[in-house]
Design an enzyme around this catalytic site. Structure first.
Site: not given
Lengths: 403, 271
Positions: B49, B60, B175
């Site tokens: 990734e 994030d 994911y």
């Protein structure tokens, strides 16, 4: 050009204003937004909730705010008559508190004991800290480390009100970074935390919800203007950063034919200088902070730093509904520079005995440009969204004065 | 069959788990990205990734945000990330590369131009963090038409209905974000992941990778017991951050080897 539907009914069920708005967030936030959406739908259709909101606006905020005919300013300009919607007279000194009360009541309905907020200059942080104290909620305010330094008085105000202020050291250490950090807190503490967003941006339902709570401004004007002048104004003028005060006064006027809606952006050092915060007139569409809207961005899609003398307008995006009103031609968007806003600030002080916020001074500056071009029987309604006490430091510095 | 499907089929045939490390393109320096990618493969990565830096990486944590900031200071852009993938493909034609990032750089390039350029560069999939299924039907279609997989996130809070939606629009793998919060967060609840995994794997009908909060060989092994793939991001970024520049590639390879060895101790299919 696309045309707005009549009657105006935006957003759609998923929060879209034409191509703008929507829910552009990571999967981890989706359930929280679904929960908020359901709670807000329940609240706004609940007469008891709306009655309490109105009670708080009347008795705690001091609404309705008056409209004032700025005669000396109008005479000095020699054209259209200027009327001011006095949001500066609200408790805490600006329109921000209208929305904070609404969202705090939704938080209470949802059983969330903790509220968080992002703030730039500190106005939304102070308003959030105020209502958190009022309703007995824990309050954490995220503020860029740069802004914490520049706005020491507001930081202290928030602390007096019992809030915890967290300086954000990432990125450019300003409003957008505070917003990123507040989102991170929210995604981590969703079970007990309500995120009070301060403007008409962010993922659905925020742009709609904040607009609805701020629409009290325009609804009052719809009643007050005919009482004072026998008719509705020719133009409604408001400054636009994220755009909540503008959306609040525009929205009830969207379906009123013949009323021009004019949003005034911050041209900073000038649109050509590149140092400005004019997303609508100087930006391009993109995706940031949960919605699609006009953004100030580089060619490869990175968000760029903005500049304005007014911290409250210093934001690289804008509420998606403004993007739609621009594209559909229902509202016009213009800008004024730091210098023009400062001149309008001083003029209002001298001519009317009112110290306006630097944000609101942008709307005043454009009104001052427009008024002389129109006959004396035309009416401009300017949203005086906040008072300038918080800006003493900035204005004094510009005049070479240190406290 | 796509490169991603090929990888999962051959891993499943041998009862092994996929190891999916994440690095941000351009961090710590653009010229180290391709060597780092090769080091990840040499250390035992099955899929890479590759983070596309963005100025406002809202989902994030601080570690990956710092990597993004460093990469942007180094002049990284989506166009340059695609050029790095091309360079990597010059000597590696097997390891799938999934771009991970935010919508705005893609929209600024234009979806069609992005899909064409990514396909030409040898990209295999894209995970756009702030494109939930309902906002990117056209993008996902375009990506699939270009022979790439749109990868989506699922979270502990995702409903049955969302699991079905994601399964319809996504492909390649899913994911699964193993905890609430942002990348690099602390406590990972293994029991929670283990309890949730059978429902997710069955619901989506494709391999499920688990990430967020996996920090070492032991946590990777425990997650690998129940998932098809293990994703590690922030911990690798920290390794890069804490290494002298000339040792970063070697230390990342070493770290990945440790995780690979732990994953290969697992016997049989995911529980």
């Amino acid at each position: 050009m696309q045309t707005a539907d009549k009657p105006y009914r935006f957003p759609d069920a998923r929060g879209h204003f034409g191509p703008y708005g929507g829910v552009f967030v990571a999967e981890t936030l989706i359930p929280a937004l679904d929960e908020l959406n359901a709670a807000y739908e329940a609240c706004r259709n609940n007469p008891a909730f709306m009655a309490e909101f109105e009670y708080e606006l009347k008795h705690y905020v001091g609404r309705p705010s008056p409209i004032y005919h700025a005669r000396r300013m109008s005479d000095a300009l020699g054209g259209a008559q200027i009327y001011l919607k006095r949001e500066d007279l609200n408790h805490t000194g600006a329109h921000k508190v209208n929305n904070c009360i609404g969202q705090a009541l939704v938080a209470r309905y949802m059983g969330k004991p903790r509220v968080i907020a992002e703030t730039g200059a500190g106005q939304h942080g102070v308003a959030t800290a105020t209502v958190a104290a009022r309703y007995g909620m824990e309050c954490v305010v995220y503020m860029g480390a740069e802004d914490v330094k520049r706005q020491a008085a507001n930081v202290y105000r928030m602390k007096l009100l019992g809030a915890k202020v967290v300086p954000v050291e990432s990125g450019s250490r300003t409003l957008k970074d505070a917003l990123n950090e507040a989102m991170r807190d929210w995604v981590t503490n969703i079970h007990n935390t309500f995120y009070i967003i301060g403007t008409v941006a962010g993922p659905h339902p925020y742009p709609m919800m904040v607009r609805d709570f701020q629409a009290v401004i325009g609804k009052e004007c719809l009643v007050q203007m005919p009482e004072m002048t026998g008719r509705q104004p020719d133009c409604v003028i408001a400054c636009v950063g994220g755009g909540s005060n503008a959306m609040g006064i525009f929205h009830p006027y969207i379906d009123v034919a013949g009323v021009r809606l004019i949003g005034v952006e911050a041209y900073g050092e000038g649109l050509e200088s590149g140092r400005h915060a004019a997303s609508l007139t100087g930006g391009t569409p993109g995706v940031l902070h949960g919605n699609r809207t006009y953004l100030l961005q580089s060619d490869d899609g990175q968000i760029i730093e903005t500049h304005s003398i007014s911290a409250g307008l210093d934001y690289p995006g804008v509420g998606p509904e403004h993007a739609w009103l621009k594209d559909s031609d229902r509202a016009e968007y213009v800008g004024v520079t730091d210098e023009e806003a400062l001149a309008a600030f001083h003029n209002l002080c001298h001519l009317e005995g009112i110290i306006p916020a630097l944000e609101s001074s942008h709307a005043l500056a454009y009104a001052a440009k427009l008024a002389p071009t129109l006959p004396r029987d035309k009416i401009l309604l300017v949203n005086l969204s906040g008072r300038g006490d918080k800006d003493m430091h900035t204005v004094a510095e510009k005049s070479g004065i240190q406290f | 069959m796509s490169r991603i499907q090929t990888v999962f089929q051959s891993l499943q045939a041998s009862g092994r788990r996929a190891l999916i490390p994440f690095i941000t393109a351009g961090d710590p320096a653009p010229e180290l990205t391709v060597p780092l990618m090769h080091a990840l493969v040499d250390g035992g990565a099955d899929i890479i990734e590759l983070g596309v830096p963005f100025s406002d990486p809202m989902a994030d944590g601080p570690t990956i945000q710092r990597a993004s900031e460093r990469a942007l200071l180094n002049g990284m852009s989506l166009r340059k990330v695609l050029a790095l993938v091309s360079d990597f493909r010059a000597t590696n034609s097997d390891t799938p590369v999934v771009l991970m990032g935010y919508a705005n750089p893609i929209e600024a390039m234009g979806v069609d131009r992005f899909v064409a350029a990514a396909g030409a560069a040898g990209v295999d999939g894209a995970l756009v963090v702030d494109y939930p299924p309902e906002e990117c039907e056209a993008f996902a279609r375009a990506l699939k038409a270009g022979g790439m997989d749109p990868i989506f996130l699922l979270a502990p809070t995702s409903t049955e209905q969302r699991i079905r939606e994601v399964a319809t629009i996504g492909s390649g793998y899913i994911y699964y974000v193993s905890l609430k919060g942002v990348t690099g967060s602390g406590a990972l609840d293994f029991n929670d992941v283990a309890a949730r995994m059978p429902q997710i794997r069955q619901g989506v009908g494709m391999p499920v990778g688990v990430g967020f909060g996996i920090r070492d060989a032991e946590s990777a092994r425990r997650i690998g017991e129940v998932a098809d793939a293990v994703v590690i991001g922030s911990r690798i970024i920290e390794e890069i951050e804490n290494s002298p520049r000339d040792q970063a590639v070697a230390r990342v390879k070493n770290f990945v080897e440790g995780v690979r060895a732990a994953l290969d101790q697992i016997q049989g299919a995911p529980r």
